[in-house]
Design a protein around this motif. Structure first.
Motif, PDB file in Angstrom:
ATOM      1  N   LEU A  33       0.834  -1.208   0.000  1.00  0.00           N
ATOM      2  CA  LEU A  33       0.000   0.000   0.000  1.00  0.00           C
ATOM      3  C   LEU A  33       0.865   1.254   0.000  1.00  0.00           C
ATOM      4  N   VAL A  34       1.969   1.209   0.748  1.00  0.00           N
ATOM      5  CA  VAL A  34       2.904   2.340   0.763  1.00  0.00           C
ATOM      6  C   VAL A  34       3.433   2.598  -0.642  1.00  0.00           C
ATOM      7  N   GLU A  35       3.839   1.545  -1.329  1.00  0.00           N
ATOM      8  CA  GLU A  35       4.408   1.689  -2.670  1.00  0.00           C
ATOM      9  C   GLU A  35       3.353   2.110  -3.691  1.00  0.00           C
ATOM     10  N   ARG A  36       2.179   1.533  -3.586  1.00  0.00           N
ATOM     11  CA  ARG A  36       1.140   1.821  -4.565  1.00  0.00           C
ATOM     12  C   ARG A  36       0.638   3.257  -4.475  1.00  0.00           C
ATOM     13  N   PHE A  37       0.371   3.710  -3.257  1.00  0.00           N
ATOM     14  CA  PHE A  37      -0.213   5.046  -3.079  1.00  0.00           C
ATOM     15  C   PHE A  37       0.824   6.128  -2.780  1.00  0.00           C
ATOM     16  N   ARG A  38       2.081   5.691  -2.652  1.00  0.00           N
ATOM     17  CA  ARG A  38       3.170   6.632  -2.392  1.00  0.00           C
ATOM     18  C   ARG A  38       2.890   7.487  -1.152  1.00  0.00           C
ATOM     19  N   VAL A  39       2.618   6.802  -0.072  1.00  0.00           N
ATOM     20  CA  VAL A  39       2.381   7.460   1.217  1.00  0.00           C
ATOM     21  C   VAL A  39       3.325   6.851   2.244  1.00  0.00           C
ATOM     22  N   SER A  40       3.346   7.429   3.408  1.00  0.00           N
ATOM     23  CA  SER A  40       4.214   6.920   4.465  1.00  0.00           C
ATOM     24  C   SER A  40       3.573   5.727   5.157  1.00  0.00           C
ATOM     25  N   PRO A  41       4.374   4.882   5.809  1.00  0.00           N
ATOM     26  CA  PRO A  41       3.806   3.766   6.580  1.00  0.00           C
ATOM     27  C   PRO A  41       2.844   4.241   7.660  1.00  0.00           C
ATOM     28  N   VAL A  42       3.108   5.419   8.232  1.00  0.00           N
ATOM     29  CA  VAL A  42       2.221   5.954   9.272  1.00  0.00           C
ATOM     30  C   VAL A  42       0.843   6.256   8.689  1.00  0.00           C
ATOM     31  N   THR A  43       0.827   6.833   7.472  1.00  0.00           N
ATOM     32  CA  THR A  43      -0.457   7.132   6.829  1.00  0.00           C
ATOM     33  C   THR A  43      -1.243   5.854   6.574  1.00  0.00           C
ATOM     34  N   VAL A  44      -0.572   4.806   6.103  1.00  0.00           N
ATOM     35  CA  VAL A  44      -1.243   3.524   5.870  1.00  0.00           C
ATOM     36  C   VAL A  44      -1.783   2.969   7.181  1.00  0.00           C
ATOM     37  N   SER A  45      -0.965   3.000   8.214  1.00  0.00           N
ATOM     38  CA  SER A  45      -1.379   2.467   9.514  1.00  0.00           C
ATOM     39  C   SER A  45      -2.611   3.192  10.045  1.00  0.00           C
ATOM     40  N   ARG A  46      -2.623   4.514   9.899  1.00  0.00           N
ATOM     41  CA  ARG A  46      -3.745   5.286  10.417  1.00  0.00           C
ATOM     42  C   ARG A  46      -4.995   5.076   9.570  1.00  0.00           C
ATOM     43  N   ALA A  47      -4.833   4.944   8.267  1.00  0.00           N
ATOM     44  CA  ALA A  47      -5.994   4.697   7.407  1.00  0.00           C
ATOM     45  C   ALA A  47      -6.628   3.342   7.736  1.00  0.00           C
ATOM     46  N   LEU A  48      -5.801   2.315   7.936  1.00  0.00           N
ATOM     47  CA  LEU A  48      -6.325   1.007   8.309  1.00  0.00           C
ATOM     48  C   LEU A  48      -6.984   1.047   9.681  1.00  0.00           C
ATOM     49  N   ALA A  49      -6.393   1.816  10.591  1.00  0.00           N
ATOM     50  CA  ALA A  49      -6.994   1.951  11.921  1.00  0.00           C
ATOM     51  C   ALA A  49      -8.362   2.622  11.835  1.00  0.00           C
ATOM     52  N   GLN A  50      -8.494   3.598  10.907  1.00  0.00           N
ATOM     53  CA  GLN A  50      -9.778   4.268  10.729  1.00  0.00           C
ATOM     54  C   GLN A  50     -10.830   3.276  10.228  1.00  0.00           C
ATOM     55  N   LEU A  51     -10.448   2.445   9.262  1.00  0.00           N
ATOM     56  CA  LEU A  51     -11.386   1.452   8.749  1.00  0.00           C
ATOM     57  C   LEU A  51     -11.716   0.401   9.807  1.00  0.00           C
ATOM     58  N   ALA A  52     -10.735   0.062  10.629  1.00  0.00           N
ATOM     59  CA  ALA A  52     -10.995  -0.888  11.711  1.00  0.00           C
ATOM     60  C   ALA A  52     -11.986  -0.307  12.715  1.00  0.00           C
ATOM     61  N   ALA A  53     -11.842   1.004  13.001  1.00  0.00           N
ATOM     62  CA  ALA A  53     -12.766   1.660  13.928  1.00  0.00           C
ATOM     63  C   ALA A  53     -14.180   1.682  13.368  1.00  0.00           C
ATOM     64  N   GLU A  54     -14.299   1.699  12.036  1.00  0.00           N
ATOM     65  CA  GLU A  54     -15.616   1.693  11.395  1.00  0.00           C
ATOM     66  C   GLU A  54     -16.194   0.280  11.293  1.00  0.00           C
TER      67      GLU A  54
END
Length: 482
Positions: A33-54
């Motif tokens: 996901l980091v490579e595909r979307f060119r974001v930081s690992p922290v951004t990926v971690s937080r996005a997944l955490a947001q979906l987990a919270a939902e």
């Protein structure tokens, strides 16, 4: 694909793709996901955490993220109409109102829509916050022995000592209580000092959040006008005599919203008047650490010149750090300290120890004085940028006082200007401002607006915001002519 840095944006993209996976199916790895979307690992971690919270994703340490099983159908909505009767029963005899008007507070807490210039903010823009220093302090605090244990109810001794040294005047750590932000400290102070139904003297204009605290506690705010030198002592004495009040709440340094500093010859007079009335002075010293580079030496807090226990002092770290760094102090002398302590304990038990430990680490680090010097210079630059833009584009708006501290300007609008109409037109033009009416506890003498220069990204956004405000002003003026 272009660079994406928003956690919300990435969460939205992943949310759209969830249908590709069956329930329980494994999502791509964080690395992919980091490579595909060119974001930081922290951004990926937080996005997944947001979906987990939902409830859309389940994360399993060491295994990855998986699409969650479908949720059971939601139960039928209940019938809450009975609450209308329960909540609206006759409350005329209630000393403490059951309804609270938070509108004056919400205006500075709510984030404006995307693309809107934030001239109504009450906190530093993220670029001005000491994020790295706070993160490092929190990390060090987490490694302190007992960091997650129960703290002393009055606060950590070293943090109380730090606040006491900053206040001066012989105030000791034993006379300081650590509280969860200035709003909490003011709430505790007013509950301790005045019974429901009592009058409380306030500056006019003054901070809407304090007016909300007073009214929600069943107190009656009584206005005492201020001028460029702070509260007017003769009117303060008159108000004490007329009302029998036993509390006066003031901001002697860079008053909100006027930016006034209580003049040297009025400081002792205010304390004398309150002492003769048998009253307390609640000193809200909220922006001492947001002094501008050109301010010169600051007067000491009122409590530093008060050996008789007239002043209950409130000081905070929040304005100079982050809205989430809610650490402040109450300082008082005499029996009132025990009452403050008891209310603080009953209301909140204590401020979480990790936050207190982080505060100790932050203010003791070399980064802290560097941060204060940095924001001192930056706030002066922003103030000058905004005031120059206003003089150039909106000379019709009177700017009677340029403060040397704080984060906002107080403008008097032309005679006949509708504050709410201007506020609405400004928002349509893409700039959020704060109307003046909520700052008055009685009828205001004129229309005003408050503009913050701390919550914007920088000079370019400031000048653009003033340009948009000019557009809104022209719209309102055209409506008045029609």
């Amino acid at each position: 694909m272009h660079q994406r840095s928003s956690v919300g944006e990435l969460a939205g993209l992943l949310r759209q793709e969830l249908d590709r996976y069956s329930p329980g199916g494994k999502l791509p790895s964080s690395r992919s996901l980091v490579e595909r979307f060119r974001v930081s690992p922290v951004t990926v971690s937080r996005a997944l955490a947001q979906l987990a919270a939902e409830g859309l994703v389940v994360t399993r340490p060491g295994a990855g993220a998986f699409r969650a099983e479908p949720r059971a159908e939601s139960a039928a909505a209940g019938d809450t109409s009975w609450q209308e009767v329960a909540l609206s029963a006759d409350g005329a005899a209630d000393l403490v109102p059951r309804t609270v008007d938070a509108s004056g507070v919400v205006v500075s807490l709510a984030a404006p829509p995307p693309g809107v210039v934030e001239f109504n903010g009450g906190y530093l823009h993220p670029s001005l916050q000491p994020e790295r220093a706070m993160a490092a302090a929190l990390a060090r605090a987490g490694r302190r022995p007992g960091a997650w244990g129960r703290p002393p109810m009055e606060g950590l001794p070293e943090l109380r000592e730090w606040f006491a040294r900053g206040i001066g005047g012989g105030v000791t750590a034993a006379e300081v209580l650590i509280t969860a932000g200035g709003q909490s400290a003011l709430t505790t102070a007013l509950r301790a000092l005045a019974p429901p139904g009592a009058p409380v003297l306030v500056e006019s204009p003054t901070y809407p959040g304090m007016l909300a605290i007073a009214r929600s506690a069943g107190l009656r705010p009584v206005p005492v006008p201020v001028d460029p030198d702070g509260v007017r002592p003769s009117l303060l004495a008159d108000a004490f005599r007329a009302t029998g009040a036993r509390v006066f709440v003031c901001q002697p340094l860079f008053q909100n919203p006027t930016g006034a500093v209580l003049a040297a010859d009025r400081r002792a007079e205010v304390l004398r008047i309150a002492r003769e009335a048998g009253a307390f002075v609640v000193e809200d010293d909220f922006v001492r650490r947001l002094v501008h580079e050109d301010a010169g030496p600051l007067p000491s807090p009122l409590v530093a010149d008060d050996p008789d226990g007239v002043v209950v002092h409130v000081g905070s770290l929040t304005k100079a750090t982050s809205p989430s760094f809610r650490v402040s102090a109450l300082a008082a002398r005499g029996p009132v300290l025990e009452r403050l302590r008891a209310i603080q304990i009953v209301d909140t038990f204590f401020v979480p120890r990790p936050l207190q430990e982080a505060a100790v680490e932050l203010v003791g680090s070399p980064a802290w004085p560097r941060h204060l010097r940095s924001i001192s210079a930056e706030l002066k630059t922003r103030r000058d940028t905004m005031s120059a833009a206003l003089r150039l584009r909106l000379p019709e708006l009177a700017l009677p006082h340029i403060p040397s501290g704080g984060y906002h300007l107080w403008l008097r609008l032309p005679e006949g200007t509708d504050e709410l109409a201007l506020t609405s037109a400004a928002l349509r033009a893409g700039v959020a401002i704060t109307p003046g009416r909520p700052y008055f506890s009685a009828e205001p003498p004129a229309a005003h607006a408050r503009l913050s220069f701390a919550a914007v990204a920088g000079a370019g956004e400031t000048t653009e915001g003033v340009r948009r405000l000019r557009t809104a002003f022209e719209e309102v003026r055209a409506q008045c002519r029609a």
